[in-house]
Scaffold this motif. Structure first.
Motif, mmCIF file in Angstrom:
data_model
loop_
_atom_site.group_PDB
_atom_site.id
_atom_site.type_symbol
_atom_site.label_atom_id
_atom_site.label_comp_id
_atom_site.label_asym_id
_atom_site.label_seq_id
_atom_site.Cartn_x
_atom_site.Cartn_y
_atom_site.Cartn_z
ATOM 1 N N VAL A 181 0.844 -1.201 0.000
ATOM 2 C CA VAL A 181 0.000 0.000 0.000
ATOM 3 C C VAL A 181 0.878 1.249 0.000
ATOM 4 N N VAL A 182 1.851 1.243 0.883
ATOM 5 C CA VAL A 182 2.769 2.383 0.975
ATOM 6 C C VAL A 182 3.532 2.560 -0.337
ATOM 7 N N GLY A 183 4.032 1.446 -0.880
ATOM 8 C CA GLY A 183 4.798 1.525 -2.119
ATOM 9 C C GLY A 183 3.977 2.055 -3.273
ATOM 10 N N ALA A 184 2.744 1.551 -3.423
ATOM 11 C CA ALA A 184 1.890 1.997 -4.524
ATOM 12 C C ALA A 184 1.450 3.441 -4.340
ATOM 13 N N GLY A 185 1.076 3.803 -3.125
ATOM 14 C CA GLY A 185 0.570 5.150 -2.877
ATOM 15 C C GLY A 185 1.596 6.232 -3.116
ATOM 16 N N TYR A 186 2.778 6.066 -2.517
ATOM 17 C CA TYR A 186 3.802 7.102 -2.646
ATOM 18 C C TYR A 186 4.495 7.074 -4.008
ATOM 19 N N LEU A 238 2.799 7.369 -6.603
ATOM 20 C CA LEU A 238 1.983 8.298 -7.383
ATOM 21 C C LEU A 238 2.159 9.733 -6.895
ATOM 22 N N SER A 239 1.981 9.951 -5.581
ATOM 23 C CA SER A 239 2.154 11.298 -5.038
ATOM 24 C C SER A 239 2.149 11.220 -3.521
ATOM 25 N N GLN A 240 2.596 12.295 -2.884
ATOM 26 C CA GLN A 240 2.601 12.363 -1.430
ATOM 27 C C GLN A 240 1.163 12.289 -0.892
ATOM 28 N N GLU A 241 0.245 13.044 -1.505
ATOM 29 C CA GLU A 241 -1.141 13.067 -1.045
ATOM 30 C C GLU A 241 -1.791 11.700 -1.180
ATOM 31 N N THR A 242 -1.556 11.037 -2.306
ATOM 32 C CA THR A 242 -2.114 9.699 -2.505
ATOM 33 C C THR A 242 -1.545 8.712 -1.495
ATOM 34 N N GLY A 243 -0.239 8.776 -1.251
ATOM 35 C CA GLY A 243 0.390 7.883 -0.283
ATOM 36 C C GLY A 243 -0.122 8.103 1.121
ATOM 37 N N ASP A 244 -0.274 9.369 1.525
ATOM 38 C CA ASP A 244 -0.784 9.677 2.863
ATOM 39 C C ASP A 244 -2.206 9.148 3.035
ATOM 40 N N THR A 245 -3.060 9.397 2.041
ATOM 41 C CA THR A 245 -4.447 8.928 2.110
ATOM 42 C C THR A 245 -4.504 7.403 2.136
ATOM 43 N N ALA A 246 -3.722 6.752 1.286
ATOM 44 C CA ALA A 246 -3.709 5.290 1.229
ATOM 45 C C ALA A 246 -3.285 4.691 2.565
ATOM 46 N N THR A 247 -2.303 5.304 3.219
ATOM 47 C CA THR A 247 -1.823 4.788 4.501
ATOM 48 C C THR A 247 -2.897 4.894 5.573
#
Length: 339
Positions: free
Chosen positions: A206-211, A213-222
């Motif tokens: 989840v962390v790998g896929a999210g970040y 793409l972008s910081q915002e996407t990674g934060d939300t995914a986490t």
């Protein structure tokens, strides 16, 4: 110095010597991935995963194995816990009620469908609970936690091993494929984070896929992923009730209802929400978290053995693939209606 203290220090030193080669190997791969990412403008997590897979032989029996296992599990959890310094409760609340509803509906529906599908394929319904729980909640960690809570039976260990291998393999595939799905559907960063955090099985992926793409996407995914992890508590309670109803004897030590890194994440977010944490300390925690996560992804790549999944037959693989596809489709459908 007492003999107990001397013995303790000696044990720590011995443990450190056992872990050192594998940790160093993971850090070297993470450093190489970071170098390639900076020079070729590509996701560092993807580089770490692919480079780790090329070093797969290091995870076999040898001096690096213990350290790689430690990095893939404990260093990963430290990295996720430190992500709490990036968040405040105000940011989490800003996501609104939709992610909570999506998580609850998707977890419950996936597990119920998995139990029904397992029965239809000729498996015990509890196998569907095991694979469905791993798919819907938090991958291998959920599989091990549920296995400890479910009744004992002759095929339990084999089912647990298959589930751990299968969910890890599918999670790795999802880490690579789902960001492409996000871009194909042109999802907004927050919606992309909800989709990735609500569908990919393991925290690392989840962390790998999210970040990637972008910081915002990674934060939300986490954050969304940690919401799913919180669902482990009621699911394990249900599994424990099934065990007691069947009169099965409890054996061995059960894992905690909530992983310590999820509790630590919430605690650090609570401290960060007070405004007392200096910006420099926040940045240090964020940087350390990133390094821990890249090193953990490298170690997970070294551990990946996709060929082992094919040795268990087609029906269990079809079940887990079906669960994964169902979860992804359901979250996309819920995102459409919530939007």
């Amino acid at each position: 110095m007492t003999s107990v203290a001397v013995t303790g220090i000696a044990a720590i030193r011995e443990r450190g010597r056992a872990l050192f080669p594998g940790i160093v190997a993971s850090v070297i791969v993470a450093t190489a991935a970071s170098f390639l990412s900076e020079h070729y403008d590509a996701p560092v997590m993807l580089f770490a995963l692919l480079l780790g897979m090329t070093m797969n032989f290091l995870a076999a029996d040898g001096p690096c194995r213990a350290g790689i296992e430690f990095t893939a599990r404990q260093v990963l959890r430290i990295g996720v816990a430190l992500l709490g310094l990036r968040f405040t409760f105000a940011q989490i609340a800003a996501l609104g009620w939709e992610p909570v509803l999506i998580v609850v509906v998707s977890v419950v529906a996936t597990i119920l469908v998995s139990v029904a599908a397992a029965r239809a394929l000729g498996f015990q319904p509890l196998f569907g609970l095991l694979t469905g729980g791993a798919t819907a909640i938090c991958g291998a960690s959920a599989a091990l936690a549920l296995s400890a809570a479910l009744p004992s039976h002759p095929g339990k260990e084999r089912a647990t091993l298959f589930t751990v291998i299968g969910v890890s393999a599918l999670s790795t595939i999802a880490m690579i494929a789902y960001p492409m799905v996000v871009q194909l559907l042109d999802l907004r960063p927050v919606d992309a984070g909800i989709f990735l955090g609500g569908t990919i099985h393991d925290v690392a992926q989840v962390v790998g896929a999210g970040y990637s793409l972008s910081q915002e996407t990674g934060d939300t995914a986490t954050v969304v992923k940690l919401m799913r992890i919180a669902m482990l508590l009621p699911v394990i309670v249900c599994a424990a009730m099934i065990t007691r109803a069947r009169g099965a004897a409890e054996g061995g030590e059960r894992p905690p209802l909530l992983p310590w890194f999820a509790v630590a994440f919430v605690a650090l977010a609570a401290v960060n929400s007070t405004g007392w944490v200096a910006p420099g300390l926040q940045q240090l925690g964020s940087d350390l978290s990133s390094w821990c996560l890249v090193a953990a992804i490298s170690a997970i790549g070294m551990k990946t053995q996709l060929k082992e999944v094919t040795s268990v037959g087609f029906r269990p693989i079809a079940l887990m693939i079906g669960e994964t596809v169902f979860l992804a489709g359901l979250v996309l459908l819920l995102l459409r209606f919530a939007g």
